[in-house]
Write a protein that holds these residues in place. Structure first.
Motif, PDB file in Angstrom:
ATOM      1  N   THR A   1       2.763  -8.262  10.973  1.00 18.84           N
ATOM      2  CA  THR A   1       2.965  -7.694   9.646  1.00 18.84           C
ATOM      3  C   THR A   1       1.919  -6.608   9.425  1.00 18.84           C
ATOM      4  OG1 THR A   1       3.711  -9.848   8.836  1.00 18.84           O
ATOM      5  CG2 THR A   1       3.083  -8.226   7.176  1.00 18.84           C
ATOM      6  N   HIS A   2       2.330  -5.512   8.810  1.00 13.77           N
ATOM      7  CA  HIS A   2       1.340  -4.498   8.436  1.00 13.77           C
ATOM      8  C   HIS A   2       1.305  -4.373   6.918  1.00 13.77           C
ATOM      9  CE1 HIS A   2       4.504  -1.411   7.771  1.00 13.77           C
ATOM     10  NE2 HIS A   2       5.076  -1.915   8.847  1.00 13.77           N
ATOM     11  N   PHE A   3       0.202  -3.864   6.404  1.00 17.73           N
ATOM     12  CA  PHE A   3      -0.111  -4.015   4.990  1.00 17.73           C
ATOM     13  C   PHE A   3      -0.580  -2.707   4.340  1.00 17.73           C
ATOM     14  CE2 PHE A   3      -0.844  -7.973   7.214  1.00 17.73           C
ATOM     15  CZ  PHE A   3      -0.445  -8.982   6.351  1.00 17.73           C
ATOM     16  N   LEU A   4      -0.596  -2.755   3.020  1.00 17.97           N
ATOM     17  CA  LEU A   4      -1.224  -1.712   2.215  1.00 17.97           C
ATOM     18  C   LEU A   4      -2.427  -2.323   1.498  1.00 17.97           C
ATOM     19  CD1 LEU A   4       1.964  -0.103   0.622  1.00 17.97           C
ATOM     20  CD2 LEU A   4       0.598   0.805   2.510  1.00 17.97           C
ATOM     21  N   SER A   5      -3.531  -1.582   1.450  1.00 17.14           N
ATOM     22  CA  SER A   5      -4.725  -2.082   0.789  1.00 17.14           C
ATOM     23  C   SER A   5      -5.358  -0.970  -0.042  1.00 17.14           C
ATOM     24  CB  SER A   5      -5.724  -2.622   1.819  1.00 17.14           C
ATOM     25  OG  SER A   5      -6.772  -3.321   1.182  1.00 17.14           O
ATOM     26  N   ILE A   6      -6.366  -1.353  -0.827  1.00 17.77           N
ATOM     27  CA  ILE A   6      -7.038  -0.427  -1.741  1.00 17.77           C
ATOM     28  C   ILE A   6      -8.530  -0.432  -1.434  1.00 17.77           C
ATOM     29  CG2 ILE A   6      -7.511   0.123  -4.161  1.00 17.77           C
ATOM     30  CD1 ILE A   6      -4.979  -1.419  -4.907  1.00 17.77           C
ATOM     31  N   PRO A   7      -9.151   0.730  -1.263  1.00 13.84           N
ATOM     32  CA  PRO A   7     -10.588   0.792  -0.988  1.00 13.84           C
ATOM     33  C   PRO A   7     -11.426   0.296  -2.170  1.00 13.84           C
ATOM     34  CG  PRO A   7      -9.524   2.863  -0.422  1.00 13.84           C
ATOM     35  CD  PRO A   7      -8.534   2.060  -1.192  1.00 13.84           C
ATOM     36  N   PHE A   8     -12.652  -0.056  -1.872  1.00 17.72           N
ATOM     37  CA  PHE A   8     -13.584  -0.549  -2.888  1.00 17.72           C
ATOM     38  C   PHE A   8     -13.864   0.488  -3.963  1.00 17.72           C
ATOM     39  CE2 PHE A   8     -16.273   1.963  -0.206  1.00 17.72           C
ATOM     40  CZ  PHE A   8     -17.322   2.397  -0.997  1.00 17.72           C
ATOM     41  N   ASN A   9     -13.718   1.776  -3.619  1.00 14.69           N
ATOM     42  CA  ASN A   9     -14.114   2.824  -4.561  1.00 14.69           C
ATOM     43  C   ASN A   9     -12.957   3.745  -4.936  1.00 14.69           C
ATOM     44  OD1 ASN A   9     -13.827   4.083  -2.102  1.00 14.69           O
ATOM     45  ND2 ASN A   9     -15.698   5.314  -2.264  1.00 14.69           N
ATOM     46  N   SER A  10     -11.741   3.214  -4.897  1.00 13.43           N
ATOM     47  CA  SER A  10     -10.599   4.020  -5.363  1.00 13.43           C
ATOM     48  C   SER A  10     -10.869   4.518  -6.773  1.00 13.43           C
ATOM     49  CB  SER A  10      -9.325   3.166  -5.351  1.00 13.43           C
ATOM     50  OG  SER A  10      -8.302   3.784  -6.110  1.00 13.43           O
ATOM     51  N   SER A  11     -10.598   5.779  -7.000  1.00 12.49           N
ATOM     52  CA  SER A  11     -10.831   6.357  -8.327  1.00 12.49           C
ATOM     53  C   SER A  11      -9.591   6.284  -9.211  1.00 12.49           C
ATOM     54  CB  SER A  11     -11.281   7.819  -8.182  1.00 12.49           C
ATOM     55  OG  SER A  11     -10.285   8.571  -7.509  1.00 12.49           O
ATOM     56  N   ASN A  12      -8.520   5.690  -8.685  1.00 11.31           N
ATOM     57  CA  ASN A  12      -7.283   5.579  -9.470  1.00 11.31           C
ATOM     58  C   ASN A  12      -6.616   4.237  -9.191  1.00 11.31           C
ATOM     59  OD1 ASN A  12      -4.961   5.949 -10.950  1.00 11.31           O
ATOM     60  ND2 ASN A  12      -4.134   7.589  -9.671  1.00 11.31           N
ATOM     61  N   LEU A  13      -7.239   3.175  -9.670  1.00  8.60           N
ATOM     62  CA  LEU A  13      -6.691   1.840  -9.425  1.00  8.60           C
ATOM     63  C   LEU A  13      -5.334   1.615 -10.092  1.00  8.60           C
ATOM     64  CD1 LEU A  13      -9.903  -0.373  -9.621  1.00  8.60           C
ATOM     65  CD2 LEU A  13      -8.701   0.460  -7.609  1.00  8.60           C
ATOM     66  N   PRO A  14      -5.112   2.052 -11.331  1.00  8.47           N
ATOM     67  CA  PRO A  14      -3.767   1.869 -11.905  1.00  8.47           C
ATOM     68  C   PRO A  14      -2.695   2.566 -11.077  1.00  8.47           C
ATOM     69  CG  PRO A  14      -5.338   2.405 -13.624  1.00  8.47           C
ATOM     70  CD  PRO A  14      -6.050   2.624 -12.323  1.00  8.47           C
ATOM     71  N   GLY A  15      -2.990   3.773 -10.603  1.00 10.62           N
ATOM     72  CA  GLY A  15      -2.025   4.503  -9.792  1.00 10.62           C
ATOM     73  C   GLY A  15      -1.784   3.839  -8.452  1.00 10.62           C
ATOM     74  N   ALA A  16      -2.851   3.364  -7.817  1.00 11.46           N
ATOM     75  CA  ALA A  16      -2.719   2.695  -6.518  1.00 11.46           C
ATOM     76  C   ALA A  16      -1.894   1.421  -6.646  1.00 11.46           C
ATOM     77  CB  ALA A  16      -4.099   2.381  -5.952  1.00 11.46           C
ATOM     78  N   LEU A  17      -2.173   0.619  -7.677  1.00 14.47           N
ATOM     79  CA  LEU A  17      -1.431  -0.624  -7.883  1.00 14.47           C
ATOM     80  C   LEU A  17       0.043  -0.344  -8.163  1.00 14.47           C
ATOM     81  CD1 LEU A  17      -4.065  -2.483 -10.083  1.00 14.47           C
ATOM     82  CD2 LEU A  17      -3.340  -3.171  -7.781  1.00 14.47           C
ATOM     83  N   THR A  18       0.319   0.644  -8.979  1.00 10.88           N
ATOM     84  CA  THR A  18       1.705   0.985  -9.320  1.00 10.88           C
ATOM     85  C   THR A  18       2.463   1.500  -8.098  1.00 10.88           C
ATOM     86  OG1 THR A  18       1.019   1.543 -11.582  1.00 10.88           O
ATOM     87  CG2 THR A  18       3.149   2.375 -10.845  1.00 10.88           C
ATOM     88  N   ALA A  19       1.810   2.335  -7.303  1.00 11.80           N
ATOM     89  CA  ALA A  19       2.459   2.880  -6.109  1.00 11.80           C
ATOM     90  C   ALA A  19       2.754   1.780  -5.090  1.00 11.80           C
ATOM     91  CB  ALA A  19       1.581   3.966  -5.492  1.00 11.80           C
ATOM     92  N   ILE A  20       1.788   0.887  -4.868  1.00 10.99           N
ATOM     93  CA  ILE A  20       1.999  -0.198  -3.915  1.00 10.99           C
ATOM     94  C   ILE A  20       3.116  -1.117  -4.398  1.00 10.99           C
ATOM     95  CG2 ILE A  20       0.969  -2.294  -2.951  1.00 10.99           C
ATOM     96  CD1 ILE A  20      -1.669  -0.784  -2.734  1.00 10.99           C
TER      97      ILE A  20
END
Length: 408
Positions: A310-329
């Protein structure tokens, strides 16, 4: 003088406050989903990912990007970069104390996830807040709980699953080999017509682990156990013996190994070698349609089986756009996005979504998809499936292959 000092102090304080990133102060994983989506509007999400497959790139650029913009007013920027380089970039940002990062989403798995987790380069647990993951996926599936033996702990969202297959040209080969013993004989009988990528390449490393599995008494001796060199010494010796035995009859007599899968695919498309390989059981379909691979391309697996993961999507510790990253994923995990990815038009890979959880009409669409003549039947793939070994085998294989094969 005192007034001037006070002005300087407050100016520095103001500049300091302005310079602090604000995006990471809020724990968005505990927010209401509507609030997350609302804060994602009119933002840019930067997705760093391996860019070596044109079908995958087109899926992102032509299917995902316009729909994210239309439905959520999110501008998704795909930045191609090899995953180890992405992690090095994050490590540099962390050492520099950069909390307002340049990366929002990473495509990741295996030893890269292990390294990122151990070096605290990732956000932490976030999958609990994703509506699509919790509604349409078996969240307790062992394939989602560990990644090459490393506990996921909610730090990755499953994006896809693949199995390793070999490809061959039926116009040049009547039947492919059924085992690694037969492959060795075929290589000796057809010198120069086979090679594999170097161990540093993801697909090349997987090929080498297949050889390792094949030389063990049984594959589970490898994938069910942590790496202990003394316990697998006999299997390792047989692996190096196998690889050294075939080297003289490889393409260019083994003097040069392709640096990556792209180079091997090019050799195959030009007819210099008669086989190629790679993760994703349906990867050949798009290449056939584009005229890169001959239409007579078919796929096969060999005993003792085919490694899948299985391959995955993750978010870095210092993402500057967490709402956008969560919505996109969350969007990329949706049934609609997974169906489009499953179709051979772009990517054609298998999906980790649970069929019994998605709407019936979308189930029917999944079942109606013709994956293509080059794709093995699902039953064959399921029967041949082998789990990945733990991540430490990947790095070990890189080092040992160079020492035991390249330098010999």
């Amino acid at each position: 003088m005192r007034i001037l000092s006070m002005m300087v102090f407050f100016t520095l304080l103001l500049l300091s406050a302005c310079g602090e990133p604000t995006a990471n102060k809020t724990d968005w994983t505990n927010k209401n989903w509507k609030e997350i989506e609302s804060n994602a509007e009119d933002t840019t999400v930067r997705m760093f990912m391996w860019g070596g497959d044109e079908g995958i790139n087109q899926y992102i650029d032509e299917w995902i990007v316009p729909r994210l913009k239309k439905s959520y007013d999110i501008t998704l920027e795909r930045i191609p970069m090899d995953t180890p380089e992405i992690l090095q970039k994050l490590q540099t940002e962390k050492q520099a104390g950069k909390q307002d990062g340049t990366i929002d989403i990473i495509w990741i798995n295996g030893e890269n996830f292990k390294n990122a987790k151990e070096n605290e380069l990732l956000l932490g647990s976030f999958t609990g807040v994703l509506p699509n993951y919790n509604e349409y996926y078996q969240t307790e599936d062992p394939a989602f709980l560990t990644d090459f033996g490393t506990p996921v702990e909610g730090m990755e969202a499953p994006w896809g699953k693949v199995q390793f297959v070999f490809h061959y040209d039926t116009a040049k080969m009547e039947k492919p080999p059924r085992s690694f013993a037969e492959l060795k004989s075929w290589i000796h009988e057809n010198p120069g017509k086979f090679t594999y990528p170097r161990a540093k390449d993801f697909s090349g490393n997987a090929f080498l682990r297949h050889v390792l599995y094949a030389q063990a008494e049984q594959p589970s001796d490898i994938f069910n156990r942590p790496l202990q060199e003394e316990q697998i010494s006999n299997t390792a010796d047989r692996t190096w013996e196998y690889l050294n035995d075939i080297e003289q009859d490889l393409w260019r007599s083994g003097d040069h190994y392709p640096d990556n899968l792209t180079e091997l695919d090019r050799l195959y498309s030009q007819g210099e070698v008669w086989m190629t390989m790679g993760y994703n059981e349906s990867r050949a379909e798009a290449l056939i349609e584009e005229g890169v691979f001959p239409r007579t391309t078919r796929s096969f697996v060999m005993e003792p089986g085919s490694i899948g993961n299985t391959h995955f999507l993750s978010i870095p510790f210092n993402s500057s756009n967490l709402p956008g990253a969560l919505t996109a994923i969350n969007f990329m995990l949706s049934p609609e996005a997974q169906l489009a990815k499953y179709k051979p038009d772009y990517w054609g890979e298998n999906t980790p979504i649970s069929m019994d959880k998605i709407p019936e009409e979308i189930q029917k669409e999944f079942h109606a998809v013709e994956r293509g003549e080059s794709v093995l039947p699902t039953k064959k793939l399921e029967e041949s499936f082998l789990p990945e070994s733990e991540a430490s085998y990947v790095e070990w294989m890189k080092e040992q292959w160079f020492n035991e094969v390249v330098q010999k």
